[in-house]
Design a protein around this motif. Structure first.
Motif, short mmCIF file in Angstrom:
data_model
loop_
_atom_site.label_atom_id
_atom_site.label_comp_id
_atom_site.label_asym_id
_atom_site.label_seq_id
_atom_site.Cartn_x
_atom_site.Cartn_y
_atom_site.Cartn_z
N GLY A 144 -20.83 18.52 -10.91
CA GLY A 144 -20.01 17.96 -9.94
C GLY A 144 -19.24 16.77 -10.66
N GLY A 145 -18.80 15.86 -9.72
CA GLY A 145 -18.10 14.64 -10.47
C GLY A 145 -17.41 13.87 -9.35
N THR A 146 -16.66 12.91 -9.66
CA THR A 146 -15.88 11.83 -8.74
C THR A 146 -14.60 11.93 -9.13
OG1 THR A 146 -18.20 10.51 -8.83
CG2 THR A 146 -16.11 9.41 -8.01
N VAL A 147 -13.94 12.22 -8.08
CA VAL A 147 -12.28 11.86 -8.06
C VAL A 147 -11.79 11.00 -7.08
CG1 VAL A 147 -11.74 14.38 -8.89
CG2 VAL A 147 -12.19 13.95 -6.22
N THR A 148 -10.75 10.41 -7.08
CA THR A 148 -10.34 9.49 -6.24
C THR A 148 -8.86 9.86 -5.85
OG1 THR A 148 -11.25 7.57 -7.63
CG2 THR A 148 -9.03 6.88 -6.25
N VAL A 149 -8.92 9.68 -4.53
CA VAL A 149 -7.83 10.40 -3.77
C VAL A 149 -6.92 9.06 -2.95
CG1 VAL A 149 -8.26 12.62 -3.34
CG2 VAL A 149 -9.13 11.13 -1.77
N GLN A 150 -5.65 9.41 -2.61
CA GLN A 150 -4.90 8.17 -2.02
C GLN A 150 -4.17 8.85 -0.86
OE1 GLN A 150 -2.57 5.53 -4.14
NE2 GLN A 150 -4.16 4.49 -5.21
N LEU A 151 -4.40 8.16 0.15
CA LEU A 151 -3.50 8.53 1.33
C LEU A 151 -2.57 7.48 1.91
CD1 LEU A 151 -6.75 9.88 2.25
CD2 LEU A 151 -5.17 11.40 3.04
N SER A 152 -1.57 7.81 2.14
CA SER A 152 -0.39 6.63 2.83
C SER A 152 0.36 7.18 3.93
CB SER A 152 0.17 6.11 1.53
OG SER A 152 0.98 7.26 1.18
N GLN A 153 0.78 6.24 4.65
CA GLN A 153 1.95 6.70 5.78
C GLN A 153 2.91 5.42 5.58
OE1 GLN A 153 2.23 4.66 8.85
NE2 GLN A 153 1.08 2.91 7.89
N THR A 154 3.99 6.06 6.60
CA THR A 154 4.91 4.95 6.64
C THR A 154 5.29 5.12 8.25
OG1 THR A 154 5.47 5.41 4.43
CG2 THR A 154 7.43 4.66 5.82
N GLY A 155 5.87 4.12 8.75
CA GLY A 155 6.43 3.99 9.95
C GLY A 155 5.54 3.91 11.33
N LEU A 156 4.25 3.88 11.09
CA LEU A 156 3.43 4.06 12.18
C LEU A 156 3.21 2.79 12.95
CD1 LEU A 156 0.33 6.17 11.19
CD2 LEU A 156 2.20 6.85 12.76
N SER A 157 3.44 1.64 12.16
CA SER A 157 3.27 0.26 12.82
C SER A 157 4.56 -0.62 12.37
CB SER A 157 1.97 -0.43 12.11
OG SER A 157 1.89 -1.80 12.70
N PRO A 158 5.68 -0.38 13.19
CA PRO A 158 6.79 -1.11 12.97
C PRO A 158 6.79 -2.49 13.14
CG PRO A 158 7.30 0.52 14.77
CD PRO A 158 5.78 0.59 14.25
N SER A 159 5.69 -3.10 13.87
CA SER A 159 5.64 -4.66 14.23
C SER A 159 4.98 -5.07 13.00
CB SER A 159 5.18 -4.80 15.36
OG SER A 159 4.12 -4.21 15.54
N GLY A 160 4.23 -4.18 12.09
CA GLY A 160 3.43 -4.50 10.91
C GLY A 160 2.07 -4.93 11.49
N ASP A 161 1.51 -4.35 12.61
CA ASP A 161 0.18 -4.57 13.02
C ASP A 161 -0.71 -3.79 12.13
OD1 ASP A 161 0.92 -6.03 15.13
OD2 ASP A 161 0.99 -4.40 16.56
N PRO A 162 -1.84 -4.21 11.71
CA PRO A 162 -2.82 -3.73 10.65
C PRO A 162 -3.08 -2.21 11.49
CG PRO A 162 -3.76 -5.63 11.67
CD PRO A 162 -2.36 -5.42 12.18
N LEU A 163 -3.34 -1.27 10.61
CA LEU A 163 -3.96 0.00 10.78
C LEU A 163 -5.30 0.15 10.18
CD1 LEU A 163 -0.81 2.15 10.18
CD2 LEU A 163 -1.62 1.36 12.52
N GLU A 164 -6.12 0.67 10.64
CA GLU A 164 -7.57 1.15 10.47
C GLU A 164 -7.64 2.91 10.15
OE1 GLU A 164 -10.46 -2.16 12.21
OE2 GLU A 164 -9.90 -0.41 13.27
#
Length: 173
Positions: A144-164
Motif C-alpha cells: 500500500g501507500g499514501t496518495v494526496t488528492v485535491q477536489l475543488s469547486q467554483t460558483g457554489l458560493s457567489p456571496s463568498g460564504d464559506p463551504l464545508e
C-alpha cells in the motif's frame, strides 16, 4: 405251490437288475434322447511373477497451476482518507473558490488508483450542494501507500460564504 429259495433269489435279483437299468436309462437321457456326459474342462493358468529391485533415482517435475479466481485485490484493501489542513497545501486549481485536499492511505495496492468522493455544504447547513469526486494515481506497492488528492469547486458560493465538506466515499477504483 411254494417257491424254492433259489427261485425267490433269482426273482429278487432280476427285479433289482431291472430297477437299476431303469435308473441308469432315466439318468442318461432327456425325453428319450441319450445324452453323453461332458468331459472335464481343462484350465490353463498363467502365473506371472515380478521382482522389485530397490533403486535410487532423482526425479525433477515441473508443476504449473492456476490459482482459483478470487475477489479483486482492491476489495480486500483498506482505504483511510484524512482531510488536510487548508494552511498546509496550495490548491492546484488557481480559479477554484474552494479546495480540499485529502491524504489517502491504503493497506495494499490500488492499481487503478483511489476513488474519493466528498459532499459539499454551506457552513452550518445539511443540504448537499454538490458531490465532488476524483481518482488518484495508482498505488502499486504491495504493502500500500499514501496518495494526496485535491477536489475543488467554483460558483457554489457567489456571496463568498464559506463551504464545508465531509467524506462520502473512499475506495480502490
Amino acid at each position: 405251490m411254494t417257491q424254492s429259495a433259489s427261485s425267490r433269489r433269482r426273482a429278487g435279483l432280476m427285479l433289482l437288475f431291472a430297477s437299476a437299468t431303469v435308473l441308469v436309462v432315466s439318468a442318461c437321457s432327456t425325453a428319450g434322447t441319450p445324452s453323453v456326459a461332458q468331459p472335464p474342462v481343462t484350465e490353463l493358468v498363467t502365473v506371472t511373477t515380478a521382482t522389485t529391485v530397490p533403486t535410487t533415482a532423482t526425479v525433477t517435475a515441473t508443476v504449473t497451476s492456476t490459482p482459483p479466481p478470487t475477489t479483486t485485490a482492491a476489495a480486500a484493501v483498506l482505504v483511510s482518507p484524512t482531510f488536510k489542513d487548508a494552511s498546509t497545501f496550495e490548491c492546484a486549481d488557481a480559479a477554484a473558490d474552494s479546495c480540499w485536499a485529502l491524504d489517502v492511505t491504503t493497506s495494499g495496492p490500488c492499481p487503478n488508483g483511489v476513488y474519493v468522493a466528498i459532499n459539499v455544504y454551506r457552513k452550518g447547513e445539511d443540504a448537499v450542494l454538490q458531490v465532488l469526486e476524483t481518482t488518484s494515481t495508482p498505488v502499486t506497492d504491495a504493502l500500500g501507500g499514501t496518495v494526496t488528492v485535491q477536489l475543488s469547486q467554483t460558483g457554489l458560493s457567489p456571496s463568498g460564504d464559506p463551504l464545508e465538506a465531509d467524506l462520502k466515499e473512499a475506495r480502490c477504483a
